[in-house]
Design a protein around this motif. Structure first.
Motif, PDB file in Angstrom:
ATOM      1  N   ALA A   1       0.794  -1.200   0.016  1.00  0.00           N
ATOM      2  CA  ALA A   1      -0.109   0.081  -0.054  1.00  0.00           C
ATOM      3  C   ALA A   1       0.941   1.177  -0.004  1.00  0.00           C
ATOM      4  O   ALA A   1       1.284   1.457   0.980  1.00  0.00           O
TER       5      ALA A   1
ATOM      6  N   LEU B   1       2.329  -4.736   2.853  1.00  0.00           N
ATOM      7  CA  LEU B   1       1.518  -5.606   3.650  1.00  0.00           C
ATOM      8  C   LEU B   1       1.469  -7.117   3.765  1.00  0.00           C
ATOM      9  O   LEU B   1       1.418  -7.735   4.692  1.00  0.00           O
TER      10      LEU B   1
ATOM     11  N   PRO C   1      -2.040 -13.107  14.116  1.00  0.00           N
ATOM     12  CA  PRO C   1      -2.621 -11.942  14.786  1.00  0.00           C
ATOM     13  C   PRO C   1      -3.105 -11.112  13.875  1.00  0.00           C
ATOM     14  O   PRO C   1      -3.042 -11.044  12.410  1.00  0.00           O
ATOM     15  N   SER C   2      -4.009 -10.353  14.675  1.00  0.00           N
ATOM     16  CA  SER C   2      -4.696  -9.306  13.875  1.00  0.00           C
ATOM     17  C   SER C   2      -3.854  -8.329  12.965  1.00  0.00           C
ATOM     18  O   SER C   2      -2.763  -7.798  13.573  1.00  0.00           O
ATOM     19  N   GLY C   3      -4.102  -7.806  11.836  1.00  0.00           N
ATOM     20  CA  GLY C   3      -3.453  -6.869  11.078  1.00  0.00           C
ATOM     21  C   GLY C   3      -2.254  -7.656  10.490  1.00  0.00           C
ATOM     22  O   GLY C   3      -1.516  -6.900   9.566  1.00  0.00           O
ATOM     23  N   ALA C   4      -2.184  -9.251  10.495  1.00  0.00           N
ATOM     24  CA  ALA C   4      -0.870  -9.728   9.880  1.00  0.00           C
ATOM     25  C   ALA C   4      -1.020  -9.645   8.304  1.00  0.00           C
ATOM     26  O   ALA C   4      -0.234 -10.066   7.544  1.00  0.00           O
ATOM     27  N   GLY C   5      -2.431  -9.502   7.787  1.00  0.00           N
ATOM     28  CA  GLY C   5      -2.721  -9.623   6.594  1.00  0.00           C
ATOM     29  C   GLY C   5      -3.249 -10.808   6.042  1.00  0.00           C
ATOM     30  O   GLY C   5      -3.319 -11.076   4.544  1.00  0.00           O
ATOM     31  N   LYS C   6      -4.070 -11.501   6.853  1.00  0.00           N
ATOM     32  CA  LYS C   6      -4.597 -12.725   6.324  1.00  0.00           C
ATOM     33  C   LYS C   6      -5.970 -12.494   5.463  1.00  0.00           C
ATOM     34  O   LYS C   6      -5.971 -13.094   4.429  1.00  0.00           O
TER      35      LYS C   6
ATOM     36  N   THR D   1      -5.985  -9.800   3.746  1.00  0.00           N
ATOM     37  CA  THR D   1      -5.386  -9.404   2.463  1.00  0.00           C
ATOM     38  C   THR D   1      -5.019 -10.444   1.367  1.00  0.00           C
ATOM     39  O   THR D   1      -5.385 -10.479   0.421  1.00  0.00           O
TER      40      THR D   1
ATOM     41  N   ARG E   1      -7.824 -12.174  -0.289  1.00  0.00           N
ATOM     42  CA  ARG E   1      -8.570 -11.523  -1.365  1.00  0.00           C
ATOM     43  C   ARG E   1      -7.847 -11.406  -2.427  1.00  0.00           C
ATOM     44  O   ARG E   1      -8.334 -11.217  -3.613  1.00  0.00           O
TER      45      ARG E   1
ATOM     46  N   ASP F   1      -9.898  -2.625  -4.193  1.00  0.00           N
ATOM     47  CA  ASP F   1      -9.256  -1.713  -3.272  1.00  0.00           C
ATOM     48  C   ASP F   1      -8.391  -1.139  -4.066  1.00  0.00           C
ATOM     49  O   ASP F   1      -7.330  -1.406  -4.639  1.00  0.00           O
TER      50      ASP F   1
ATOM     51  N   LEU G   1      -3.867  -0.583  -3.796  1.00  0.00           N
ATOM     52  CA  LEU G   1      -2.976  -1.667  -3.254  1.00  0.00           C
ATOM     53  C   LEU G   1      -2.120  -2.088  -4.638  1.00  0.00           C
ATOM     54  O   LEU G   1      -2.571  -2.185  -5.666  1.00  0.00           O
TER      55      LEU G   1
ATOM     56  N   GLN H   1     -16.297 -11.741   6.775  1.00  0.00           N
ATOM     57  CA  GLN H   1     -16.583 -11.796   8.084  1.00  0.00           C
ATOM     58  C   GLN H   1     -17.749 -11.411   8.812  1.00  0.00           C
ATOM     59  O   GLN H   1     -18.592 -12.264   9.370  1.00  0.00           O
TER      60      GLN H   1
ATOM     61  N   GLU I   1     -12.601 -15.282   8.584  1.00  0.00           N
ATOM     62  CA  GLU I   1     -13.379 -15.410   9.708  1.00  0.00           C
ATOM     63  C   GLU I   1     -14.877 -15.494   9.735  1.00  0.00           C
ATOM     64  O   GLU I   1     -15.550 -14.610  10.390  1.00  0.00           O
TER      65      GLU I   1
ATOM     66  N   HIS J   1      -9.462 -16.934  14.085  1.00  0.00           N
ATOM     67  CA  HIS J   1      -8.757 -16.437  15.124  1.00  0.00           C
ATOM     68  C   HIS J   1      -8.826 -17.680  16.393  1.00  0.00           C
ATOM     69  O   HIS J   1      -7.991 -17.358  17.181  1.00  0.00           O
TER      70      HIS J   1
HETATM   71  N1  LIG Z   1      -6.494  -0.882   1.202  1.00  0.00           N
HETATM   72  C1  LIG Z   1      -5.745  -0.822   2.148  1.00  0.00           C
HETATM   73  N2  LIG Z   1      -4.788   0.276   2.086  1.00  0.00           N
HETATM   74  C2  LIG Z   1      -3.768   0.266   3.137  1.00  0.00           C
HETATM   75  N3  LIG Z   1      -3.733  -0.522   4.093  1.00  0.00           N
HETATM   76  C3  LIG Z   1      -4.431  -1.582   4.226  1.00  0.00           C
HETATM   77  C4  LIG Z   1      -5.603  -1.760   3.296  1.00  0.00           C
HETATM   78  N4  LIG Z   1      -6.066  -2.767   3.558  1.00  0.00           N
HETATM   79  C5  LIG Z   1      -5.415  -3.429   4.504  1.00  0.00           C
HETATM   80  N5  LIG Z   1      -4.654  -2.631   4.889  1.00  0.00           N
HETATM   81  C6  LIG Z   1      -3.513  -2.875   6.092  1.00  0.00           C
HETATM   82  O1  LIG Z   1      -2.907  -4.242   5.841  1.00  0.00           O
HETATM   83  C7  LIG Z   1      -2.666  -4.752   6.891  1.00  0.00           C
HETATM   84  C8  LIG Z   1      -3.547  -6.143   6.998  1.00  0.00           C
HETATM   85  O2  LIG Z   1      -4.817  -6.084   6.865  1.00  0.00           O
HETATM   86  P1  LIG Z   1      -5.627  -7.349   6.956  1.00  0.00           P
HETATM   87  O3  LIG Z   1      -7.118  -6.849   7.148  1.00  0.00           O
HETATM   88  O4  LIG Z   1      -5.396  -8.342   5.942  1.00  0.00           O
HETATM   89  O5  LIG Z   1      -5.475  -8.116   8.230  1.00  0.00           O
HETATM   90  P2  LIG Z   1      -5.897  -9.301   8.892  1.00  0.00           P
HETATM   91  O6  LIG Z   1      -4.722 -10.376   9.237  1.00  0.00           O
HETATM   92  O7  LIG Z   1      -6.893  -9.938   8.156  1.00  0.00           O
HETATM   93  O8  LIG Z   1      -6.498  -8.857  10.317  1.00  0.00           O
HETATM   94  P3  LIG Z   1      -7.738  -9.368  11.193  1.00  0.00           P
HETATM   95  O9  LIG Z   1      -7.510 -10.514  11.882  1.00  0.00           O
HETATM   96  O10 LIG Z   1      -7.888  -8.000  12.185  1.00  0.00           O
HETATM   97  O11 LIG Z   1      -9.032  -9.452  10.143  1.00  0.00           O
HETATM   98  C9  LIG Z   1      -3.550  -3.965   8.117  1.00  0.00           C
HETATM   99  O12 LIG Z   1      -2.363  -3.234   8.903  1.00  0.00           O
HETATM  100  C10 LIG Z   1      -4.172  -2.902   7.376  1.00  0.00           C
HETATM  101  O13 LIG Z   1      -4.146  -1.616   8.019  1.00  0.00           O
END
Ligand SMILES: Nc1ncnc2c1ncn2[C@@H]1O[C@H](COP(=O)(O)OP(=O)(O)OP(=O)(O)O)[C@@H](O)[C@H]1O
Ligand SMILES: [Mg+2]
Lengths: 277, 292
Positions: free
Chosen positions: A29, A34, A53-58, A60, A63, A72, A75, A107, A188, A219
């Protein structure tokens, strides 16, 4: 690198045909990373878990697999995703066709403000012509497969928004199943649901895996243990972007103790689960 | 509280209606319904038939709506679905700026350009001049286009992004999603935008006045004929805005006939507004479901 180590682990399912594969998949991004170099292969008929963990990019990563990430803006994706060996991101790929074959469950349930029946056939009727009288049959089949038929068979014409959230999630599943996808990506799928509805979805996944391939982001480690044949643990150090820290048979991964992040994650989750039960 | 204001508004509307009915009574006494259906208006002969002006108003308004609806909604869809998101706000701001341009400016631009373009473009039809109902219709369409577009955009914005994502996830193409999700869930907002625009078009005076030709008694030989479109005509508002109103003031019957035109206009606009309200007030789910 830990990726190479985890790849090196003998993996019995590698002999099965691999239908979905990523090679050095990277997502950016702007300047921010990411995902950094994801390599994974998903075999036919398995339930493949993505934990971390949350925010790891799962999400992403998920998708990327059916290119829903294209929606999106801002990206950038690099690397390859192969579906039956064919590049998903190539010019020859019909992305709408791809999304039919690689379905997605979000989700939060997203139902359309339409009747239950129309929700179920919403996707499939754009994919192939269905005669008006066959619509009910198609819907019934999908609803039965999603274990929702008994609850809604008498009120197919009522607005889907009147269903409970758990039922709505199963309705979304039915909607996806009606398309007869080969793979279902689930992000999820139970995190918005109460324990009973979660149980219903879990049972469904067990049932579905006989016929379909499932990629499940979760999770809940217990859920992963119960349902997944293999899991990949995705971790992200702050500011670095997610990567696969280890991958393999569910039990093997869960019992690894040499990875600090993983044992942190597992330990912390287990603590929570203990308190709950 | 809202009931109070509704009642207040209704009271003033009724008061206005009463005033106009009262003021126009002489002409109703003289002509009865023939005032509405009468085809000729010669005030020196004390002959008052408003049909040609009603016809002009309807033709010009429908034309404007027919031109502005597809273009305005199409443009809104374009900004919402295709244009990169960071462009959406600047475009919207620019369009809203256009919506605020006074109508006399549009009228002058109409005289300056549109009139000649219509005249030159349709030369093969042997036009007498560029002042036609068509010219007025196009000008009005241009005038309401920004309103239609920005209100349609507002309507599209109310559709949650998750809905579109879910549809795309089911393999619907961009176009299918635009139709079956975006339009299907926002068409009521668009209809109300069009009705609002219609209200504005019906009452618009100065822009029409400047390019419509203001020819009395211009009625087609057959109602389906398109010929009057390229001829000069008269609308209710262009008649009321002209100098005849000053002549009429001295003569009770003539004055009544002029006020009667305003009454007709008021009734039509009120009817349209009322229709729009009904449409908006019906419950969301029902009408969306009925579309499918
Ligand atoms: N369109 C975007 N533009 C910029 N950053 C993004 C975008 N989409 C996601 N992110 C960032 O990418 C990272 C991963 O997001 P993602 O939603 O894939 O995490 P996740 O592993 O699914 O977390 P969770 O378990 O909380 O759902 C996050 O830090 C998020 O802020
Ligand atoms: Mg997520």
């Amino acid at each position: 690198m830990i990726e190479t180590k985890s790849k090196g682990q003998s993996d019995p399912s590698e002999t099965r045909t691999c239908i979905l594969e990523t090679r050095q998949l990277k997502v950016y991004a702007g300047k921010q990373v990411l995902l950094q170099g994801i390599d994974l292969g998903i075999s036919e008929g398995e339930v493949f878990g993505l934990i971390g963990p949350s925010g790891a990019g799962k999400s992403t990563l998920l998708r990327c697999l059916n290119r829903l990430i294209d929606l999106d803006q801002g990206l950038r994706v690099e690397g390859a995703v192969l579906f039956h060996g064919q590049s998903v991101r190539g010019r020859a790929m019909d992305v709408d066709e791809l999304r039919v074959r690689v379905g997605m469950l979000f989700q939060q349930p997203v139902v359309f403000p339409l009747s239950i029946l129309k929700n179920v056939i919403f996707g499939v009727r754009h994919q192939r012509k269905i005669a008006r009288r066959d619509r009910l049959l198609v819907a019934e089949k999908a609803l039965r497969e999603a274990a929702l038929w008994q609850e809604v068979k008498d009120r197919l014409q009522t607005p889907a928004l009147k269903l409970s959230v758990g039922q709505q999630q199963r309705l979304c599943l039915a909607r996806t199943l009606a398309m007869e996808p080969e793979i279902i990506l689930m992000d999820e799928p139970t995190s918005a649901l109460d324990p009973k509805s979660t149980q219903a979805i879990d049972d469904l996944i067990m049932e579905l895996k006989k016929k379909r391939t499932i990629v499940l982001v979760t999770h809940h480690l217990n859920q992963a243990r119960r349902l997944c044949d293999r899991v990949a643990f995705i971790s992200a150090k702050s500011g670095e972007g997610g990567r696969i820290a280890c991958m393999g048979e569910t039990e093997t991964v869960m019992s690894r103790t040499d990875l600090a992040e993983l044992s942190d994650f597992v330990g912390c989750e287990q603590g929570v689960t203990c308190c709950e039960s | 509280m809202s009931f109070f204001f509704t009642a207040l508004a209704a009271f003033f509307l009724l008061l206005m209606l009463f005033l106009f009915v009262w003021q126009s009574l002489p002409v109703w006494r003289q002509s009865g319904l023939a005032y509405v259906t009468g085809e000729s208006w010669y005030f020196r002969q004390q002959e008052f038939g408003a049909l040609a002006m009603i016809y002009g108003t309807l033709v010009v308004s429908l034309l404007a709506l027919l031109l502005a609806a597809p273009v305005g909604i199409g443009a809104a869809l374009f900004t919402a679905e295709i244009l990169p998101r960071r462009w959406r706000l600047p475009v919207k701001a620019a369009v809203e700026l256009l919506a605020g341009v006074p109508s006399v400016v549009y009228g002058l631009l109409g005289i300056l350009f549109l009139r000649n373009w219509v005249y030159d473009g349709l030369q093969y039809l042997d036009l007498l001049s560029g002042d036609t109902l068509l010219t007025a219709g196009i000008l009005l369409a241009l005038m309401i286009l920004p309103t239609v577009m920005t209100l349609s955009d507002d309507a599209l914005r109310t559709v949650p992004a998750a809905q579109g994502r879910a549809a795309r996830g089911l393999g619907l193409t961009r176009a299918e999603t635009a139709i079956w999700v975006s339009l299907a869930q926002s068409w009521r907002g668009m209809v109300s935008a069009l009705l609002l625009a219609l209200g504005r078009v019906l009452g618009e005076t100065i822009a029409v006045f400047l390019v419509v030709g203001r020819r009395d008694n211009a009625l087609p030989e057959s109602w389906l004929s398109l010929r009057p479109l390229v001829e000069a005509g008269q609308t209710l508002t262009s008649k009321l805005g002209g100098s005849e109103i000053n002549i009429a003031y001295g003569d009770p019957l003539h004055w009544a006939a002029m006020v009667g035109l305003a009454l007709l206009l008021l009734i039509v606009v009120a009817g349209i507004t009322w229709l729009g309200n009904i449409l908006m007030r019906r419950k969301e789910g029902e009408s969306y479901a009925s579309l499918h």
